[in-house]
Design a protein around this motif. Structure first.
Motif, PDB file in Angstrom:
ATOM      1  N   UNK A 274       0.856  -1.190   0.000  1.00  0.00           N
ATOM      2  CA  UNK A 274       0.000   0.000   0.000  1.00  0.00           C
ATOM      3  C   UNK A 274       0.888   1.235   0.000  1.00  0.00           C
ATOM      4  N   UNK A 275       1.291   1.653  -1.176  1.00  0.00           N
ATOM      5  CA  UNK A 275       2.203   2.782  -1.297  1.00  0.00           C
ATOM      6  C   UNK A 275       1.608   4.075  -0.782  1.00  0.00           C
ATOM      7  N   UNK A 276       0.311   4.278  -1.001  1.00  0.00           N
ATOM      8  CA  UNK A 276      -0.320   5.519  -0.531  1.00  0.00           C
ATOM      9  C   UNK A 276      -0.280   5.606   0.985  1.00  0.00           C
ATOM     10  N   UNK A 277      -0.485   4.464   1.651  1.00  0.00           N
ATOM     11  CA  UNK A 277      -0.426   4.454   3.116  1.00  0.00           C
ATOM     12  C   UNK A 277       0.989   4.788   3.594  1.00  0.00           C
ATOM     13  N   UNK A 278       2.001   4.225   2.930  1.00  0.00           N
ATOM     14  CA  UNK A 278       3.387   4.547   3.288  1.00  0.00           C
ATOM     15  C   UNK A 278       3.663   6.029   3.062  1.00  0.00           C
ATOM     16  N   UNK A 279       3.201   6.545   1.918  1.00  0.00           N
ATOM     17  CA  UNK A 279       3.424   7.953   1.587  1.00  0.00           C
ATOM     18  C   UNK A 279       2.759   8.868   2.602  1.00  0.00           C
ATOM     19  N   UNK A 280       1.528   8.549   2.962  1.00  0.00           N
ATOM     20  CA  UNK A 280       0.806   9.375   3.941  1.00  0.00           C
ATOM     21  C   UNK A 280       1.494   9.346   5.304  1.00  0.00           C
ATOM     22  N   UNK A 281       1.932   8.155   5.717  1.00  0.00           N
ATOM     23  CA  UNK A 281       2.571   8.025   7.029  1.00  0.00           C
ATOM     24  C   UNK A 281       3.918   8.733   7.060  1.00  0.00           C
ATOM     25  N   UNK A 282       4.720   8.550   6.005  1.00  0.00           N
ATOM     26  CA  UNK A 282       6.029   9.202   5.946  1.00  0.00           C
ATOM     27  C   UNK A 282       5.871  10.726   5.934  1.00  0.00           C
ATOM     28  N   UNK A 283       4.932  11.232   5.145  1.00  0.00           N
ATOM     29  CA  UNK A 283       4.706  12.685   5.074  1.00  0.00           C
ATOM     30  C   UNK A 283       4.282  13.230   6.436  1.00  0.00           C
ATOM     31  N   UNK A 284       3.390  12.495   7.100  1.00  0.00           N
ATOM     32  CA  UNK A 284       2.916  12.922   8.414  1.00  0.00           C
ATOM     33  C   UNK A 284       4.062  12.967   9.431  1.00  0.00           C
ATOM     34  N   UNK A 285       4.868  11.902   9.459  1.00  0.00           N
ATOM     35  CA  UNK A 285       5.945  11.833  10.442  1.00  0.00           C
ATOM     36  C   UNK A 285       7.025  12.881  10.181  1.00  0.00           C
ATOM     37  N   UNK A 286       7.347  13.098   8.914  1.00  0.00           N
ATOM     38  CA  UNK A 286       8.355  14.120   8.597  1.00  0.00           C
ATOM     39  C   UNK A 286       7.873  15.496   9.056  1.00  0.00           C
ATOM     40  N   UNK A 287       6.617  15.799   8.770  1.00  0.00           N
ATOM     41  CA  UNK A 287       6.067  17.087   9.206  1.00  0.00           C
ATOM     42  C   UNK A 287       6.004  17.160  10.729  1.00  0.00           C
ATOM     43  N   UNK A 288       5.704  16.041  11.363  1.00  0.00           N
ATOM     44  CA  UNK A 288       5.611  16.001  12.817  1.00  0.00           C
ATOM     45  C   UNK A 288       6.950  16.295  13.475  1.00  0.00           C
ATOM     46  N   UNK A 289       8.019  15.693  12.933  1.00  0.00           N
ATOM     47  CA  UNK A 289       9.318  15.807  13.594  1.00  0.00           C
ATOM     48  C   UNK A 289      10.155  16.998  13.123  1.00  0.00           C
ATOM     49  N   UNK A 290       9.791  17.613  12.009  1.00  0.00           N
ATOM     50  CA  UNK A 290      10.610  18.705  11.483  1.00  0.00           C
ATOM     51  C   UNK A 290      10.794  19.841  12.494  1.00  0.00           C
ATOM     52  N   UNK A 291       9.721  20.305  13.186  1.00  0.00           N
ATOM     53  CA  UNK A 291       9.948  21.387  14.166  1.00  0.00           C
ATOM     54  C   UNK A 291      10.919  21.009  15.283  1.00  0.00           C
ATOM     55  N   UNK A 292      11.021  19.714  15.530  1.00  0.00           N
ATOM     56  CA  UNK A 292      11.906  19.229  16.612  1.00  0.00           C
ATOM     57  C   UNK A 292      13.378  19.318  16.225  1.00  0.00           C
ATOM     58  N   UNK A 293      13.639  19.290  14.911  1.00  0.00           N
ATOM     59  CA  UNK A 293      15.013  19.280  14.439  1.00  0.00           C
ATOM     60  C   UNK A 293      15.230  20.434  13.469  1.00  0.00           C
ATOM     61  N   UNK A 294      15.682  21.535  13.990  1.00  0.00           N
ATOM     62  CA  UNK A 294      15.926  22.711  13.142  1.00  0.00           C
ATOM     63  C   UNK A 294      17.380  22.715  12.753  1.00  0.00           C
ATOM     64  N   UNK A 295      17.666  22.607  11.442  1.00  0.00           N
ATOM     65  CA  UNK A 295      19.052  22.550  10.983  1.00  0.00           C
ATOM     66  C   UNK A 295      19.504  23.922  10.511  1.00  0.00           C
TER      67      UNK A 295
END
Length: 348
Positions: free
Chosen positions: A327-348
């Motif tokens: 289920x590629x769409x499920x992987x894509x949705x989950x990866x997009x969600x997690x990246x957006x979730x963790x991005x504020x935590x890691x400011x480069x």
């Protein structure tokens, strides 16, 4: 008295056997770590050596990790994963995309304009590996770390500002998704491992390459091409990496030795590794500028033009995942969600 002596003798013998077994179980071990870059490159020096030194220290000297850079144990970079599975090497660091289609779920992180920064994406990658990939695609190895590099950059002999500038160029791509994007842009993707890039550029086999800034210095890319194109916002692409260990070798270790490895691996190490690679981008970028090279930074409006052209890459990937029963769409949705979730935590 005779019976008591026999019992004491038996107990003593049992103690000696038990002591010998314990001693044998905790014997010192030497592990071979194999990878494809020169020892002085950023990843071996700043990531792999740090990890290996920490494991050695945590083991109290019971574990020694011998490091073999530049494929010194033989073979080619795409063979590294099988070397870990077969025990040719005990531990390998490799680019997952060197074996296209073999670990399809990881490709979700390599899609164009997917990643924000290396720490957030590496965090998401480990979480999804642990949930979806550990017991399926990577069941034949013990994975110690999963991470991505910093934003992918295009390095070319001629300047590239628009997608039209890519027409007819022969560009080295690091994986299936970026190769698909290059084709979409009118370029000809050329597959080759990272160590082959300098020769490919110097002999004109390729007109450019897609790699992050951090590895350009070790490969002397700024001396071979003069133009570098980077993007605003989400990265053009990234690649996934794993640090993988032979399962049987890991299982043969004592509990304390396993703990020395486990305590220095996993999520925290993955985030460290991705962040360390990304932190090495700026010095290499500055070196290119000091060399007088032309660094082209596309603004948001210019980047949007490239992003629009990347949509067919997503469509093709999703169709391919469906064919594989994923289920590629499920992987894509989950990866997009997690990246957006963790991005504020890691400011480069």
């Amino acid at each position: 008295m005779t019976t008591r002596r026999k019992l004491l003798g038996a107990a003593g013998a049992a103690a000696i056997v038990a002591l010998s077994a314990t001693s044998a179980f905790a014997e010192n071990v030497t592990l071979k770590l194999h990878q494809f870059l020169p020892a002085q490159a950023n990843v071996p020096k700043l990531v792999l050596d740090v990890w290996a030194d920490n494991v050695e220290a945590a083991s109290g000297g019971e574990i020694t990790i011998d490091r073999f850079p530049s494929m010194q144990l033989g073979g080619k970079p795409p063979e590294l994963m099988d070397q870990a599975i077969d025990g040719v090497a005990d531990i390998v660091w490799t680019v997952v995309a060197y074996t296209p289609g073999r670990f399809p779920s990881t490709e979700v992180f390599e899609l164009p304009f997917m990643m924000t920064n290396a720490r957030a994406t590496s965090h998401a990658y480990w979480e999804m590996f642990d949930k979806h990939m550990k017991d399926t695609e990577f069941k034949d190895v013990k994975i110690l770390g999963t991470w991505v590099h910093g934003p992918g950059v295009i390095h070319t002999s001629d300047p590239v500002s628009t997608p039209a500038d890519m027409q007819g160029m022969k560009i080295r791509g690091g994986g299936r998704s970026v190769n698909s994007l290059l084709t979409q842009l009118g370029a000809t993707p050329v597959g080759m491992p990272v160590p082959a890039i300098p020769e490919g550029l110097s002999k004109g086999v390729i007109d450019g390459t897609t790699i992050p800034w951090e590895v350009t210095a070790a490969l002397k890319v700024p001396e071979l091409v003069e133009n570098h194109t980077e993007f605003t916002g989400k990265a053009l692409y990234t690649l996934t990496f794993v640090l993988a260990m032979n399962k049987e070798k890991y299982e043969s270790l004592s509990d304390a030795q396993k703990a020395a490895i486990d305590d220095n691996s996993g999520l925290e190490f993955s985030v460290f590794a991705g962040g360390t690679m990304a932190a090495s981008d700026d010095p290499s970028r500055e070196a290119a500028l000091d060399n007088g090279n032309n660094v082209i930074t596309l603004d948001e409006e210019q980047t949007a033009e490239w992003r629009k052209l990347a949509q067919p890459v997503y469509d093709t990937w999703l169709a391919d995942m469906t064919e594989k029963g994923i289920d590629g769409q499920a992987l894509l949705d989950e990866a997009s969600y997690l990246i957006e979730k963790y991005t504020p935590q890691y400011v480069e």
